[in-house]
Enzyme design. Structure first.
Site, PDB file in Angstrom:
ATOM      1  N   LEU A 140       0.841  -1.198   0.000  1.00 14.24           N
ATOM      2  CA  LEU A 140       0.000   0.000   0.000  1.00 14.24           C
ATOM      3  C   LEU A 140       0.880   1.254   0.000  1.00 14.24           C
ATOM      4  N   ILE A 172       7.807  -2.524   2.424  1.00 13.22           N
ATOM      5  CA  ILE A 172       6.850  -3.633   2.384  1.00 13.22           C
ATOM      6  C   ILE A 172       7.410  -4.865   3.103  1.00 13.22           C
ATOM      7  N   THR A 173       6.769  -5.212   4.214  1.00 11.80           N
ATOM      8  CA  THR A 173       7.198  -6.362   5.013  1.00 11.80           C
ATOM      9  C   THR A 173       7.067  -7.645   4.182  1.00 11.80           C
ATOM     10  N   LEU A 248      -6.291  -3.046   7.122  1.00  8.24           N
ATOM     11  CA  LEU A 248      -5.520  -2.443   8.217  1.00  8.24           C
ATOM     12  C   LEU A 248      -6.237  -2.618   9.549  1.00  8.24           C
ATOM     13  N   GLY A 348      20.475  -0.992  33.201  1.00  3.50           N
ATOM     14  CA  GLY A 348      21.765  -0.291  33.121  1.00  3.50           C
ATOM     15  C   GLY A 348      22.464  -0.591  31.802  1.00  3.50           C
ATOM     16  N   GLU A 372       1.292   0.800  10.246  1.00  2.00           N
ATOM     17  CA  GLU A 372      -0.140   0.538  10.483  1.00  2.00           C
ATOM     18  C   GLU A 372      -0.855   1.780  11.012  1.00  2.00           C
TER      19      GLU A 372
HETATM   20  P1  TGC Z   1     -11.544   8.409   3.844  1.00  2.00           P
HETATM   21  O1  TGC Z   1     -11.727   9.381   2.708  1.00  2.00           O
HETATM   22  O2  TGC Z   1     -12.003   8.779   5.214  1.00  2.00           O
HETATM   23  O3  TGC Z   1     -12.223   7.023   3.433  1.00  2.00           O
HETATM   24  C1  TGC Z   1     -12.012   6.407   2.182  1.00  2.00           C
HETATM   25  C2  TGC Z   1     -12.853   5.138   2.150  1.00  2.00           C
HETATM   26  O4  TGC Z   1     -12.325   4.204   3.115  1.00  2.00           O
HETATM   27  C3  TGC Z   1     -13.305   3.937   4.121  1.00  2.00           C
HETATM   28  N1  TGC Z   1     -12.587   3.832   5.393  1.00  2.00           N
HETATM   29  C4  TGC Z   1     -12.425   2.670   6.024  1.00  2.00           C
HETATM   30  N2  TGC Z   1     -12.885   1.453   5.747  1.00  2.00           N
HETATM   31  C5  TGC Z   1     -12.560   0.473   6.592  1.00  2.00           C
HETATM   32  N3  TGC Z   1     -11.781   0.666   7.668  1.00  2.00           N
HETATM   33  C6  TGC Z   1     -11.286   1.881   7.982  1.00  2.00           C
HETATM   34  N4  TGC Z   1     -10.509   2.034   9.038  1.00  2.00           N
HETATM   35  C7  TGC Z   1     -11.603   2.958   7.146  1.00  2.00           C
HETATM   36  N5  TGC Z   1     -11.299   4.267   7.126  1.00  2.00           N
HETATM   37  C8  TGC Z   1     -11.901   4.793   6.055  1.00  2.00           C
HETATM   38  C9  TGC Z   1     -14.289   5.081   4.049  1.00  2.00           C
HETATM   39  O5  TGC Z   1     -15.544   4.693   4.543  1.00  2.00           O
HETATM   40  C10 TGC Z   1     -14.310   5.345   2.569  1.00  2.00           C
HETATM   41  O6  TGC Z   1     -15.050   4.289   1.964  1.00  2.00           O
HETATM   42  P2  TGC Z   1     -15.902   4.512   0.590  1.00  2.00           P
HETATM   43  O7  TGC Z   1     -16.510   3.185   0.331  1.00  2.00           O
HETATM   44  O8  TGC Z   1     -16.888   5.600   0.911  1.00  2.00           O
HETATM   45  O9  TGC Z   1     -14.916   4.927  -0.463  1.00  2.00           O
HETATM   46  O10 TGC Z   1     -10.040   7.990   3.931  1.00  2.00           O
HETATM   47  P3  TGC Z   1      -8.739   8.834   3.735  1.00  2.00           P
HETATM   48  O11 TGC Z   1      -8.130   8.454   2.434  1.00  2.00           O
HETATM   49  O12 TGC Z   1      -9.003  10.280   4.026  1.00  2.00           O
HETATM   50  O13 TGC Z   1      -7.815   8.204   4.878  1.00  2.00           O
HETATM   51  C11 TGC Z   1      -7.986   8.431   6.193  1.00  2.00           C
HETATM   52  C12 TGC Z   1      -6.750   7.893   6.987  1.00  2.00           C
HETATM   53  C13 TGC Z   1      -5.718   8.990   7.157  1.00  2.00           C
HETATM   54  C14 TGC Z   1      -7.293   7.483   8.343  1.00  2.00           C
HETATM   55  C15 TGC Z   1      -6.107   6.679   6.272  1.00  2.00           C
HETATM   56  O14 TGC Z   1      -5.526   7.059   5.081  1.00  2.00           O
HETATM   57  C16 TGC Z   1      -5.082   5.996   7.133  1.00  2.00           C
HETATM   58  O15 TGC Z   1      -5.413   5.137   7.934  1.00  2.00           O
HETATM   59  N6  TGC Z   1      -3.764   6.335   6.954  1.00  2.00           N
HETATM   60  C17 TGC Z   1      -2.682   5.581   7.584  1.00  2.00           C
HETATM   61  C18 TGC Z   1      -2.039   4.676   6.573  1.00  2.00           C
HETATM   62  C19 TGC Z   1      -1.613   3.372   7.150  1.00  2.00           C
HETATM   63  O16 TGC Z   1      -2.018   2.956   8.232  1.00  2.00           O
HETATM   64  N7  TGC Z   1      -0.837   2.640   6.406  1.00  2.00           N
HETATM   65  C20 TGC Z   1      -0.441   1.320   6.807  1.00  2.00           C
HETATM   66  C21 TGC Z   1       0.216   0.601   5.674  1.00  2.00           C
HETATM   67  S1  TGC Z   1       0.328  -1.127   5.912  1.00  2.00           S
HETATM   68  C22 TGC Z   1       1.473  -1.324   7.102  1.00  2.00           C
HETATM   69  O17 TGC Z   1       1.955  -0.435   7.713  1.00  2.00           O
HETATM   70  C23 TGC Z   1       1.819  -2.722   7.359  1.00  2.00           C
HETATM   71  S2  TGC Z   1       2.946  -2.977   8.616  1.00  2.00           S
HETATM   72  C24 TGC Z   1       2.923  -4.642   8.530  1.00  2.00           C
HETATM   73  C25 TGC Z   1       3.568  -5.336   9.598  1.00  2.00           C
HETATM   74  O18 TGC Z   1       2.890  -5.693  10.605  1.00  2.00           O
HETATM   75  O19 TGC Z   1       4.771  -5.674   9.414  1.00  2.00           O
HETATM   76  P1  FAD Z   2       4.794  10.065   6.922  1.00  2.00           P
HETATM   77  O1  FAD Z   2       3.403   9.816   6.504  1.00  2.00           O
HETATM   78  O2  FAD Z   2       5.671  10.862   6.039  1.00  2.00           O
HETATM   79  O3  FAD Z   2       4.750  10.738   8.374  1.00  2.00           O
HETATM   80  C1  FAD Z   2       5.892  11.400   8.940  1.00  2.00           C
HETATM   81  C2  FAD Z   2       5.405  12.088  10.223  1.00  2.00           C
HETATM   82  O4  FAD Z   2       4.393  13.056   9.900  1.00  2.00           O
HETATM   83  C3  FAD Z   2       4.755  11.119  11.216  1.00  2.00           C
HETATM   84  O5  FAD Z   2       5.040  11.514  12.523  1.00  2.00           O
HETATM   85  C4  FAD Z   2       3.278  11.302  10.936  1.00  2.00           C
HETATM   86  O6  FAD Z   2       2.441  10.958  12.030  1.00  2.00           O
HETATM   87  C5  FAD Z   2       3.220  12.799  10.647  1.00  2.00           C
HETATM   88  N1  FAD Z   2       2.031  13.140   9.880  1.00  2.00           N
HETATM   89  C6  FAD Z   2       1.704  12.778   8.610  1.00  2.00           C
HETATM   90  N2  FAD Z   2       0.504  13.265   8.273  1.00  2.00           N
HETATM   91  C7  FAD Z   2       0.056  13.956   9.349  1.00  2.00           C
HETATM   92  C8  FAD Z   2      -1.131  14.693   9.643  1.00  2.00           C
HETATM   93  N3  FAD Z   2      -2.133  14.831   8.746  1.00  2.00           N
HETATM   94  N4  FAD Z   2      -1.231  15.282  10.858  1.00  2.00           N
HETATM   95  C9  FAD Z   2      -0.263  15.139  11.787  1.00  2.00           C
HETATM   96  N5  FAD Z   2       0.871  14.443  11.585  1.00  2.00           N
HETATM   97  C10 FAD Z   2       1.022  13.872  10.376  1.00  2.00           C
HETATM   98  N6  FAD Z   2       3.470  -0.342   4.458  1.00  2.00           N
HETATM   99  C11 FAD Z   2       2.797  -1.227   3.677  1.00  2.00           C
HETATM  100  O7  FAD Z   2       1.996  -0.853   2.835  1.00  2.00           O
HETATM  101  N7  FAD Z   2       3.031  -2.576   3.809  1.00  2.00           N
HETATM  102  C12 FAD Z   2       3.899  -3.079   4.705  1.00  2.00           C
HETATM  103  O8  FAD Z   2       4.056  -4.297   4.810  1.00  2.00           O
HETATM  104  C13 FAD Z   2       4.628  -2.159   5.523  1.00  2.00           C
HETATM  105  N8  FAD Z   2       5.583  -2.629   6.385  1.00  2.00           N
HETATM  106  C14 FAD Z   2       6.384  -1.735   7.039  1.00  2.00           C
HETATM  107  C15 FAD Z   2       7.491  -2.199   7.759  1.00  2.00           C
HETATM  108  C16 FAD Z   2       8.357  -1.292   8.365  1.00  2.00           C
HETATM  109  C17 FAD Z   2       9.573  -1.798   9.077  1.00  2.00           C
HETATM  110  C18 FAD Z   2       8.081   0.095   8.324  1.00  2.00           C
HETATM  111  C19 FAD Z   2       8.976   1.089   9.026  1.00  2.00           C
HETATM  112  C20 FAD Z   2       6.988   0.557   7.625  1.00  2.00           C
HETATM  113  C21 FAD Z   2       6.139  -0.336   6.949  1.00  2.00           C
HETATM  114  N9  FAD Z   2       5.087   0.113   6.144  1.00  2.00           N
HETATM  115  C22 FAD Z   2       4.380  -0.774   5.369  1.00  2.00           C
HETATM  116  C23 FAD Z   2       4.891   1.560   5.940  1.00  2.00           C
HETATM  117  C24 FAD Z   2       4.168   2.276   7.081  1.00  2.00           C
HETATM  118  O9  FAD Z   2       2.811   1.970   7.098  1.00  2.00           O
HETATM  119  C25 FAD Z   2       4.412   3.776   6.924  1.00  2.00           C
HETATM  120  O10 FAD Z   2       5.760   4.018   7.252  1.00  2.00           O
HETATM  121  C26 FAD Z   2       3.483   4.616   7.784  1.00  2.00           C
HETATM  122  O11 FAD Z   2       2.140   4.527   7.330  1.00  2.00           O
HETATM  123  C27 FAD Z   2       3.902   6.094   7.864  1.00  2.00           C
HETATM  124  O12 FAD Z   2       4.203   6.603   6.610  1.00  2.00           O
HETATM  125  P2  FAD Z   2       5.599   7.400   6.353  1.00  2.00           P
HETATM  126  O13 FAD Z   2       6.696   6.573   6.904  1.00  2.00           O
HETATM  127  O14 FAD Z   2       5.637   7.781   4.940  1.00  2.00           O
HETATM  128  O15 FAD Z   2       5.509   8.674   7.281  1.00  2.00           O
END
Ligand code: TGC
Ligand code: FAD
Length: 394
Positions: A140, A172-173, A248, A348, A372
């Site tokens: 993603l 990407i993990t 997520l 320590g 996440e």
């Molecule tokens: P927004 O415009 O509010 O909504 C777009 C559409 O998504 C729906 N929606 C959700 N659906 C299910 N669960 C949720 N939590 C949802 N949040 C929103 C919403 O209803 C709408 O649906 P539709 O059908 O009307 O189109 O969304 P936005 O684009 O403004 O985003 C809001 C925000 C900032 C919360 C979202 O972008 C976000 O969560 N950002 C953080 C990104 C993130 O968590 N990335 C993680 C990447 S994966 C990863 O890190 C894996 S680590 C793996 C490991 O464990 O090693």
């Molecule tokens: P940024 O989005 O650039 O954020 C930088 C700083 O700005 C943060 O402190 C953030 O909170 C802050 N910030 C950003 N927007 C705002 C706002 N609107 N208001 C206030 N503060 C804000 N992704 C995947 O898709 N798949 C995976 O498997 C996956 N695995 C991962 C494994 C590792 C080891 C790591 C480090 C990351 C992984 N990720 C994965 C990516 C991860 O989800 C992103 O790093 C995370 O979502 C944050 O994005 P960024 O690093 O680009 O930080």
């Protein structure tokens, strides 16, 4: 009623949370804990130093039913969400990288197929992924689209009955050890999920080196240069950001549980150390400042455990919302990180070596704080929920 006034609580389970679990849940937790003690803990410091994760563990994890364990059918174990959470907790007591491996496989790679896939896709992929024969990853995030994944640049366009995907994904993990990637891309129909076999021409995964956190886990960049997949490889059930964001929710729920394990490991290590380590002729546990640290850690571990269990029971009752998952992800991760930092100080100088698990957990939790959904993003999700005002963007 029994007189409990002289009954001292178990220092390792102060609030007796284990009594809140069913026999089945306790058995599951104990089984995963033994697996971690036998197969992870003896070697994890070495993997951490080397920056590797032994992919061959996948088969064993598959046999234990750890992949997609809370999903029904298609070779998945179909356990409760609490059982899934307990497994995450025990795995992350070993290492956040181990829990990540299982989270990504089950919640991020299998879940989208299970939830949004066609019957053929489910039959084709899920049993092989549940058994650990096929490893998946979840693409993603992009280099310039992290917290705001809807700004992704990866695009897919139709070409006859095929799709052509161009773009790249970052952080990407499991990327370079995966057999299949779930890639989210913009299309004229909205954001869609693609099942991309990693041996597809035009697909490359490059391992990211020099990480100082989550080292016992593979993290990669994915490059998609004109990757062609047939229409049957598109997930038919969703065409919006709801697709990836739904996945997520599942993984964030697992993290809310998992970090309790990392925190528990840090607290228990510090407790044992403080009782054995002597300075000024006394155990360091006898100093009031150390006791304050130990109690602070114990309270945080128990509180985070209560939050996780409550969320788990709510999820099993089908009434857990994404905002409540944000509560668990944000608060439990920051608490776990604080526990790790306090434990580090109790140890320590020994607190900075990989002889003890604490610095490894502490460094890992910096990643968990960010992936996440960062701490700030979950704060804003909850801020939006309680004020009705969206503060992510102007
Ligand atoms: P927004 O415009 O509010 O909504 C777009 C559409 O998504 C729906 N929606 C959700 N659906 C299910 N669960 C949720 N939590 C949802 N949040 C929103 C919403 O209803 C709408 O649906 P539709 O059908 O009307 O189109 O969304 P936005 O684009 O403004 O985003 C809001 C925000 C900032 C919360 C979202 O972008 C976000 O969560 N950002 C953080 C990104 C993130 O968590 N990335 C993680 C990447 S994966 C990863 O890190 C894996 S680590 C793996 C490991 O464990 O090693
Ligand atoms: P940024 O989005 O650039 O954020 C930088 C700083 O700005 C943060 O402190 C953030 O909170 C802050 N910030 C950003 N927007 C705002 C706002 N609107 N208001 C206030 N503060 C804000 N992704 C995947 O898709 N798949 C995976 O498997 C996956 N695995 C991962 C494994 C590792 C080891 C790591 C480090 C990351 C992984 N990720 C994965 C990516 C991860 O989800 C992103 O790093 C995370 O979502 C944050 O994005 P960024 O690093 O680009 O930080």
């Amino acid at each position: 009623m029994a007189d409990l006034s002289f009954h001292t609580p178990d220092p390792k389970d102060f609030l007796d949370l284990r009594s809140e679990l069913s026999d089945e849940e306790r058995l599951l937790a104990d089984t995963v804990r033994s697996f971690v003690e036998d197969k992870i803990l003896p070697d994890v410091a070495e993997w951490y130093e080397a920056g590797t994760f032994p992919r061959e563990l996948a088969k064993e994890m598959g046999q234990m039913g750890l992949f997609g364990m809370h999903l029904e059918g298609y070779g998945c174990a179909g356990t409760s969400n609490v059982a899934y959470g307990l497994a995450c907790l025990e795995l992350e007591a070993g290492d956040s990288g181990t829990r990540s491996f299982v989270s990504v496989q089950g919640s991020l790679a299998m879940f989208p197929i299970w939830k949004f896939g066609s019957e053929e896709q489910k039959q084709d992929w899920l049993p092989r992924m549940a058994s650990g024969e096929v490893i998946g990853c979840f693409g993603l995030t992009e280099a310039d689209a992290g917290s705001d994944p809807s700004s992704m640049r990866t695009r897919a366009r139709r070409d006859g009955s095929d799709w052509i995907i161009d773009g790249s994904k970052m952080w990407i993990t499991n990327g370079s050890i995966a057999d299949v990637a779930i890639v989210w891309a913009k299309t004229d129909e909205g954001v869609r999920g693609f099942i991309v076999p990693t041996d597809s021409p035009g697909f490359t995964a490059n391992t990211i080196h020099h990480k100082a956190s989550l080292r016992a886990s593979i993290t990669s960049e994915l490059v998609l240069d004109g990757v062609r997949v047939p229409d049957e490889f598109v997930l038919p059930g969703v065409a919006s950001m709801r697709g990836p964001l739904s996945c997520l929710n599942e993984a964030r729920f697992g993290i809310a549980w998992g970090v309790v394990g990392a925190a528990r490991s840090c607290y228990e290590t510090a407790l044992e150390y403080a009782i054995e380590r002597h300075q000024f002729g006394r155990p360091i546990a006898s100093f009031q400042l150390t006791q304050a640290k130990l109690v602070e850690m114990m309270v945080k571990v128990n509180r985070a455990g209560l939050v996780a269990l409550h969320l788990g029971r709510m999820k099993d009752e089908g009434r857990l919302t994404p905002h409540q998952i944000s509560f668990g992800k944000m608060d439990n991760v920051r608490n776990a990180l604080e526990v790790a930092r306090i434990a580090r100080s109790v140890l320590g100088a020994n607190g900075i070596t990989l002889e003890y698990p604490v610095i490894r957990h502490m460094a890992n939790l910096e990643t968990v704080y960010t992936y996440e959904g960062t701490n700030e993003i979950h704060t804003l999700v909850m801020g939006n929920a309680i004020t009705g005002i969206q503060a992510f963007s102007p």
